[in-house]
Structure formats: C-alpha cells, structure tokens
Write a protein that holds these residues in place. Structure first.
Motif, short mmCIF file in Angstrom:
data_model
loop_
_atom_site.label_atom_id
_atom_site.label_comp_id
_atom_site.label_asym_id
_atom_site.label_seq_id
_atom_site.Cartn_x
_atom_site.Cartn_y
_atom_site.Cartn_z
N ASN A 33 27.86 40.96 9.30
CA ASN A 33 27.52 39.44 9.17
C ASN A 33 27.09 38.91 10.48
O ASN A 33 27.80 38.32 11.06
CB ASN A 33 28.67 38.69 8.55
N PRO A 34 25.90 39.62 10.97
CA PRO A 34 25.62 39.20 12.48
C PRO A 34 25.01 37.71 12.68
O PRO A 34 24.61 36.98 13.72
CB PRO A 34 24.47 40.15 12.63
N PHE A 71 20.07 37.91 15.28
CA PHE A 71 19.78 37.09 14.23
C PHE A 71 19.01 35.78 14.57
O PHE A 71 17.94 35.52 13.97
CB PHE A 71 21.14 36.10 14.00
N LEU A 72 19.03 35.27 15.72
CA LEU A 72 18.15 34.02 16.24
C LEU A 72 16.73 34.68 16.50
O LEU A 72 15.80 33.84 16.03
CB LEU A 72 18.56 33.68 17.63
N SER A 73 16.73 35.79 17.00
CA SER A 73 15.22 36.20 17.19
C SER A 73 14.56 36.47 15.84
O SER A 73 13.30 36.36 15.65
CB SER A 73 15.15 37.71 17.87
N LYS A 74 15.45 36.58 14.95
CA LYS A 74 14.79 37.02 13.44
C LYS A 74 14.32 35.69 12.79
O LYS A 74 13.19 35.68 11.93
CB LYS A 74 15.66 37.60 12.54
N VAL A 75 15.10 34.81 13.04
CA VAL A 75 14.88 33.30 12.18
C VAL A 75 14.12 32.21 12.98
O VAL A 75 13.87 31.43 12.41
CB VAL A 75 16.17 32.82 11.65
N ILE A 97 15.88 35.53 5.27
CA ILE A 97 15.81 36.70 6.38
C ILE A 97 17.17 37.07 6.55
O ILE A 97 17.44 38.36 6.47
CB ILE A 97 15.47 35.81 7.55
N CYS A 98 18.20 36.26 6.38
CA CYS A 98 19.62 36.49 6.35
C CYS A 98 19.98 37.50 5.20
O CYS A 98 20.85 38.62 5.50
CB CYS A 98 20.59 35.33 6.50
N TYR A 99 19.57 36.97 4.08
CA TYR A 99 20.13 38.00 3.14
C TYR A 99 19.64 39.25 3.28
O TYR A 99 20.09 40.15 2.80
CB TYR A 99 19.37 37.19 1.65
N GLY A 176 27.93 30.25 7.99
CA GLY A 176 28.31 31.01 8.98
C GLY A 176 27.19 30.94 10.23
O GLY A 176 27.77 30.80 11.22
N CYS A 177 26.01 30.60 9.91
CA CYS A 177 25.16 30.56 11.11
C CYS A 177 25.17 29.22 11.70
O CYS A 177 25.82 28.26 11.40
CB CYS A 177 23.62 31.01 10.71
#
Length: 202
Positions: A33-34, A71-75, A97-99, A176-177
C-alpha cells in the motif's frame, strides 16, 4: 487451497479472511500500500496488519518500502480542480491509478510465487469504486495468468467492523493517501463537494 489476499488494511481483512476460510481457502496476506500517507500512518497500518495476522494465525507477506514519492509521481498530473471536487459518481481519477498499482503488484506476486488464485480486501470497502476495481483485477489476472477470485465482501461490512473492534484493532478514518486525508479533514473541500453535487443535482 491457498489464496493470495491483498490487504489494504487490517480492519478490511477481518470479514474477508473469515469469509475466505468459510469458502475453504487459506488466505495469505500481502500488504502492499504505497499510497498511504504520512509515514507514521503507513507504519501504524502495517503494524496493525501484523497484529491482526498474529491474532488470526494468518501468514503475512509485507512490502516494507514506503512508496510516497512513486505514488505522487503516478498521480500528480491527474490532480486538478475536477478531481479535487470529485466527479458526479463520487470517485477520483487518481483512485484508478492507485487501484491498478496495488492490484497489478498483487497479481504479479501471485504469479511469481505459485499461487493459483488471488483477491483483495479492497472489495470489502463501501468507499471504493467496486466495478472499476473488478475490471482492473480481471485485466491483471489475464496479464499475469493467475485467476482472480471475485466476491463482493461488502455484504459483511458491519460484521467486519464488529470483528475489528472485538480484536481491538486500530481503525483509520481516511482511505490512505495525502489527498484523501485532506478531504477527510478539510472544511473547504467538504463545502466545495457539497456545492458541486448540489449543482449536478439541479
């Protein structure tokens, strides 16, 4: 039969583990769960997952890497005004993206470690986009060649809450985020959502 079970958190695992065992499976927990922020919260949820695993005699595999930067770079490029306020269906673009990241890594781990089936406690939560998660999980099941076990664990929502309280588990109050944390506690965002949904309904 063993089944790899992605654990989003310990409370969501309570009913899921019980139900899987009733169905004749022996789940193996996989904590990846990053998305969780801040670091202390991530550590607390991981610690609680281990506590839960000990209490119910569950094998647990944990990814110990704190992945906030990834995570931040992805979203980050998805965080705009519309996402902040929410779409009419109540879900965010970033959630997809998180899923995908968590379900992809679960399917990958299952394939690499000889599991025939995998699932996720995300399907227990009433606060997630269930159909989108299901389609995503089925996609990665095909990609990695490991069957995805689907069940709508939301049927045990209250039972899961009761079980988590009986076990004395830490129960978090946001997904979580960092963005869900802000939405949980920001008065400004609650007002913005209320205004947005009022306009949609008019």
């Amino acid at each position: 039969m063993k089944i790899l079970m992605h654990m989003c958190c310990a409370p969501c695992s309570c009913y899921t583990v019980k139900r899987l065992r009733e169905e004749g499976f022996e789940p193996v927990g996989y904590f990846f769960n990053p998305n969780i922020h801040p670091w202390q919260e991530w550590r607390r949820r991981l610690k609680t997952a281990r506590e839960f695993a000990d209490k119910v005699v569950l094998e647990l595999v944990a990814d110990n890497h704190y992945g906030l930067r990834e995570f931040l770079s992805k979203v980050w490029n998805l965080i705009d005004e519309a996402d902040t306020i929410q779409f009419a269906d109540g879900y965010h673009k970033r959630c997809g993206i998180c899923y995908a990241w968590r379900l992809q890594e679960t399917a990958r781990y299952a394939a690499e470690h000889g599991f025939e089936l995998w699932t996720s406690t995300l399907f227990y939560s009433r606060h997630q986009n269930h159909e989108r998660m299901k389609k995503t999980a089925e996609h990665f099941a095909n990609v990695f060649g490991v069957n995805f076990y689907y069940e709508d664990f939301r049927a045990g929502w209250q039972e899961g809450i009761d079980l988590s309280m009986e076990l004395g588990l830490y129960r978090q109050n946001y997904c979580g985020c960092v963005f869900s944390e802000e939405e949980r506690f920001s008065n400004d965002l609650r007002k913005a959502r209320k205004k947005f949904f009022a306009a949609v309904g008019s």
